[in-house]
Design an enzyme around this catalytic site. Structure first.
Site, short mmCIF file in Angstrom:
data_model
loop_
_atom_site.label_atom_id
_atom_site.label_comp_id
_atom_site.label_asym_id
_atom_site.label_seq_id
_atom_site.Cartn_x
_atom_site.Cartn_y
_atom_site.Cartn_z
N TYR A 195 129.21 121.17 51.58
CA TYR A 195 130.42 121.24 52.07
C TYR A 195 130.51 121.78 53.60
O TYR A 195 131.27 121.13 54.23
CB TYR A 195 131.55 122.36 51.30
CG TYR A 195 131.53 121.77 50.00
CD1 TYR A 195 132.59 120.72 49.48
CD2 TYR A 195 130.92 121.98 48.80
CE1 TYR A 195 132.93 120.41 48.23
CE2 TYR A 195 131.12 121.63 47.55
CZ TYR A 195 132.00 120.97 47.31
OH TYR A 195 132.32 120.39 46.01
N GLU A 244 121.73 108.31 40.70
CA GLU A 244 121.01 108.18 42.08
C GLU A 244 119.88 108.91 42.49
O GLU A 244 119.02 108.89 43.32
CB GLU A 244 122.09 108.77 43.17
CG GLU A 244 123.22 107.88 43.14
CD GLU A 244 124.19 108.16 44.23
OE1 GLU A 244 124.00 108.89 45.17
OE2 GLU A 244 125.33 107.52 44.40
N CYS A 254 132.06 111.00 46.83
CA CYS A 254 132.21 112.66 46.86
C CYS A 254 131.33 113.62 45.94
O CYS A 254 131.17 114.59 46.19
CB CYS A 254 133.81 112.89 46.78
SG CYS A 254 134.57 112.36 45.22
N HIS A 255 130.70 112.80 45.04
CA HIS A 255 129.73 113.37 44.04
C HIS A 255 128.62 113.88 44.58
O HIS A 255 127.86 114.59 44.13
CB HIS A 255 129.52 112.26 43.07
CG HIS A 255 128.90 111.22 43.33
ND1 HIS A 255 129.86 109.91 43.77
CD2 HIS A 255 127.57 110.64 43.40
CE1 HIS A 255 129.04 109.07 44.12
NE2 HIS A 255 127.68 109.23 43.91
N ASN A 311 140.05 112.77 47.42
CA ASN A 311 139.60 111.34 47.59
C ASN A 311 140.11 110.36 46.55
O ASN A 311 140.00 110.24 45.48
CB ASN A 311 138.18 111.52 47.39
CG ASN A 311 137.01 110.21 47.48
OD1 ASN A 311 137.80 109.15 47.94
ND2 ASN A 311 136.00 110.24 47.09
#
Length: 181
Positions: free
Chosen positions: A115, A173, A146-147, A138
Site C-alpha cells: 500500500y 498468479e 487490487c488483489h 475499485n
C-alpha cells in the site's frame, strides 16, 4: 455468452473458479466487475450502474463486453497475463482513479506491491491508507488487480471480494501456494 442490457450498459455473468463475476461495459470500455454475482447481487449491481452512468446506447457496449469476457475466461484458464480490454473509468475520480490507473499500469501478473509503495508511486508517500480505500472502491477488480496490493510486513491485507478470493487470485498468479482447503 448471454448478454443482458441495462439502460446504460451491457452486462453478463461469467462462472469462474472464484465464483460468478458480473462484467459490465459501456461503449467506452469495461466499467464494472462484481464478485459473488448471484441473481440478487447482479440485479442490485445493474440498478446501481443504471443510476450512476450517463445515458448511452448499451448496444455499443456489446463488442467491449465480449472481448472483456474472453479475456477474463482466458485469465482463469491461466492463458492470459495482461488484460488489454478498454476500461471505462467513469465510476472513479481523483486519488482513487490515479491509484487504480497506476496499479493497472505498473503491477504485472505474478507480482505484488505494498500500500505504501503504491502511494509513493502516485506521488502521495503518506497516503497508504488512502490507497487501501482506493482499492476498496475499485469498480474493476481482477482486471485492475487490487488483489496484488498487500500490507507491510508480508500480510495479505484486506479485499472487497473476501480474503479467500484474494488468496485464490494470488495463488492463480503463483504468488501464494494453492490453498489447502
Amino acid at each position: 455468452m448471454r448478454l443482458m442490457h441495462g439502460t446504460t450498459h451491457a452486462w453478463t455473468v461469467r462462472d469462474t473458479p472464484i465464483g460468478p463475476l458480473l462484467l459490465a461495459a459501456t461503449g467506452r470500455g469495461l466499467v464494472s466487475v462484481v464478485f459473488h454475482a448471484d441473481e440478487r447481487t447482479a440485479r442490485r449491481a445493474v440498478a446501481r450502474l443504471d443510476a450512476a452512468l450517463p445515458p448511452g446506447r448499451p448496444a455499443d457496449a456489446e463488442a467491449v463486453l465480449a472481448g472483456a469476457a474472453m479475456e477474463v475466461d482466458a485469465y482463469f484458464r491461466e492463458e492470459l497475463r495482461a488484460f488489454t480490454t478498454a476500461l471505462d473509468w467513469s465510476l472513479v475520480t481523483g486519488f482513487t482513479e490515479r491509484a487504480l490507473r497506476e496499479l493497472a499500469a505498473s503491477v504485472p501478473f505474478g507480482s505484488v506491491v505494498g500500500y505504501g509503495e503504491l502511494a509513493e508511486r502516485v506521488g502521495e508517500p503518506d497516503a497508504a491508507r488512502a490507497v487501501g480505500a482506493a482499492m476498496g472502491a475499485n469498480p474493476l477488480p481482477v482486471v485492475v488487480p487490487c488483489h496484488r496490493v498487500v500490507a507491510a510486513g508480508g500480510e495479505i491485507g484486506g479485499f472487497g471480494g473476501g480474503l479467500p478470493t484474494k488468496r485464490a487470485l494470488l495463488a492463480l498468479e503463483g504468488v501464494l501456494p494453492e490453498p489447502l482447503f
